[in-house]
Design a protein around this motif. Sequence first.
Motif, PDB file in Angstrom:
ATOM      1  N   LEU A   1      10.211 120.116 144.820  1.00  0.00           N
ATOM      2  CA  LEU A   1      10.107 119.094 143.770  1.00  0.00           C
ATOM      3  C   LEU A   1       9.532 117.797 144.352  1.00  0.00           C
ATOM      4  N   GLY A   2       9.961 117.476 145.565  1.00  0.00           N
ATOM      5  CA  GLY A   2       9.435 116.281 146.239  1.00  0.00           C
ATOM      6  C   GLY A   2       7.928 116.379 146.483  1.00  0.00           C
ATOM      7  N   ILE A   3       7.472 117.555 146.916  1.00  0.00           N
ATOM      8  CA  ILE A   3       6.021 117.749 147.115  1.00  0.00           C
ATOM      9  C   ILE A   3       5.294 117.621 145.777  1.00  0.00           C
TER      10      ILE A   3
ATOM     11  N   LEU B   1      11.771 114.409 154.035  1.00  0.00           N
ATOM     12  CA  LEU B   1      12.649 115.222 153.177  1.00  0.00           C
ATOM     13  C   LEU B   1      12.534 116.689 153.582  1.00  0.00           C
ATOM     14  N   GLY B   2      11.306 117.175 153.662  1.00  0.00           N
ATOM     15  CA  GLY B   2      11.080 118.590 153.983  1.00  0.00           C
ATOM     16  C   GLY B   2      11.522 118.955 155.386  1.00  0.00           C
ATOM     17  N   ARG B   3      11.239 118.042 156.326  1.00  0.00           N
ATOM     18  CA  ARG B   3      11.569 118.343 157.718  1.00  0.00           C
ATOM     19  C   ARG B   3      13.080 118.472 157.920  1.00  0.00           C
TER      20      ARG B   3
ATOM     21  N   THR C   1      19.431 119.806 156.845  1.00  0.00           N
ATOM     22  CA  THR C   1      20.100 118.630 156.295  1.00  0.00           C
ATOM     23  C   THR C   1      19.170 117.983 155.262  1.00  0.00           C
ATOM     24  N   VAL C   2      19.751 117.229 154.334  1.00  0.00           N
ATOM     25  CA  VAL C   2      18.911 116.635 153.287  1.00  0.00           C
ATOM     26  C   VAL C   2      19.308 115.184 153.036  1.00  0.00           C
ATOM     27  N   ASP C   3      18.295 114.330 152.889  1.00  0.00           N
ATOM     28  CA  ASP C   3      18.517 112.952 152.459  1.00  0.00           C
ATOM     29  C   ASP C   3      17.881 112.832 151.079  1.00  0.00           C
TER      30      ASP C   3
ATOM     31  N   GLY D   1      14.449 110.683 145.511  1.00  0.00           N
ATOM     32  CA  GLY D   1      14.508 109.591 144.531  1.00  0.00           C
ATOM     33  C   GLY D   1      13.289 108.684 144.640  1.00  0.00           C
ATOM     34  N   TYR D   2      12.911 108.323 145.899  1.00  0.00           N
ATOM     35  CA  TYR D   2      11.727 107.476 146.085  1.00  0.00           C
ATOM     36  C   TYR D   2      10.475 108.169 145.542  1.00  0.00           C
TER      37      TYR D   2
END
Lengths: 327, 257
Positions: free
Chosen positions: B148-150, B217-219, B226-228, B233-234
């Motif tokens: 979703l971020g991509i 995010l992906g890395r 782990t996820v931030d 959101g950004y």
Amino acid sequence: MATNAILTENLTKVYGKLTAVDHVNLKVGEGTVFGLLGPNGAGKTTMIKLLTGLTDITEGEAYVAGFNVRRDPMHVKQRIGWVASEVILDDDFTAWENLWLQAKLQSLPEWKDRAENLLTYFGLLDRRKDRVKTFSTGMRKKLEIALALLHQPEVVFMDEPTIGLDANTRHMLWDLIIGVNKEFGITVLLTSHYIEEADALCEQISIIDHGKFVASGSPTELKARVRSDFVELETREAVDEAQLRTIPGVSDVRTQGKTWILRVSAAEEVLPHLFSTLKTDEIRRINVEKPSLETVFLDITGERIDQPGSDVPDYRKFYAQMRRARQ
Amino acid sequence: MSQRSQFVGLYGRELLRTFRNPWVLVITFVQPFMWLAFFGSSFSGASPALVQQIFHTDSYIAFLLPGVLSTSMLTVGMFGSMSTIQDKRFGFMKRILLTPTSKATVYWSKVLGSTSRGLIQIPVMIVAALVFGVRFAGDPLMWAGWILGIFFLGLGMSCFFLAMTASSTDWQTPGVISNFITMPLMFASGALLPLANFPAWMQAIASVNPVSFSSLLGRGIVVFGTVDWSYLGYLALFAVGMLLAGTAIASRYLKAE
């Protein structure tokens, strides 16, 4: 306004310092084929852009299919079709896919029966699954007209629809345009710089030059306005204009370099006098024209509608370039 | 007036055009392998300890994958822009705008079309990474968030490109813009290298660079499990902001020819 498919009041379009359309008042009756006739750059295409809402109106008002173009452009666009001078289709799509896209753009929930009927009418039903890039120019033009008719428009704008086509394809399209008008009762506004096209197709014509309407009427009415013949004369050397004016029967003389256009009462009576006035070896070319829409235009504007050297694009090359670019 | 039908038609057209062009498909499938082969091999001669020290993982390809996918989203808008300019030059835009289709709908269909085209690379790239022996971390929810971020990154960049070229009919414009923004956004981000070694001014750019958000995010997900979520959101804010601004610009300036 009920009987006018198109109505304009002082319609004006200004691009910078250029007034492309200048206070034009136009009335096009429902169900008619109306011609806008004029040379390249006269303002024909700008008129279509204004009437279809494709460009903003600088001044005045325009009504199409009963709606104000400036205030209700979307209602106008639901009720109009458009056929371009060049064929504009998705070449990599089939005929049916092009129709599907047009149906989507017009928000048509039920379109398949109509599309099949149109393809049958235009003789393309058996090619509906073929990609458009395999079609001939005539077939592509037919498909484009089918797209323009898919949503049952009230008015179809045809912007120089036969430009660049060979004579056979042009005459085939003329038959189709007349058929579309008669069969479907659609108002057609057609622009052209082919005199014979306007003469063959249009019930009413307006001649446009430098953004202004310079004459309007039926082809018969317009031709009746010019009772004179025209003699076009090309000479080897410049000749004395006063000498030409003295020839009996010559009412006007206009010149463009070494080409002279004589307005005469009857060419057959004037020619013997002309030959006795000028030495025959001075004359390179002579052309006699009886009253026609061409002479109407010549009489009103002093110029031919399609001057030599005018920039008429070669659409065969254009199509080829377009196909290559999309591959 | 609802614009759903027009959107479906135009978006469908974009997809059909993409899948009917064999070269687009070939490049889409080959490019990820080339990225991973060339960039991924750049540390193949380094000792595992050095790779671990710099990238905090023993696989530079695993480190690189989210960055490469993010970087590839930088240029998807360029294809959307070029397709729009082609439509203007060949008259198709006129055909569209002479129907009851709003300029905003045309814009959205182009934006989503080019973003979708960019997303095709995700599964190809993941398969390519598996071929190169990468082992992934993270759970399905995290992966969905990463994809979703991509998507948000591609959407935002497509919005930017198409807004910048709304009134242009020059084939060269999208390429010029791409050349201008791709390098700074790619290198001033965490896409290819860790941010820790950047000078302060590049870290400042990277801290507002959406390519960094998508890469980090992906890395975190595929390398460390782990996820931030703040990065997502950004990216969502970036996409929505660009979409709103681009829609306003396209509604005003998108030209028919």
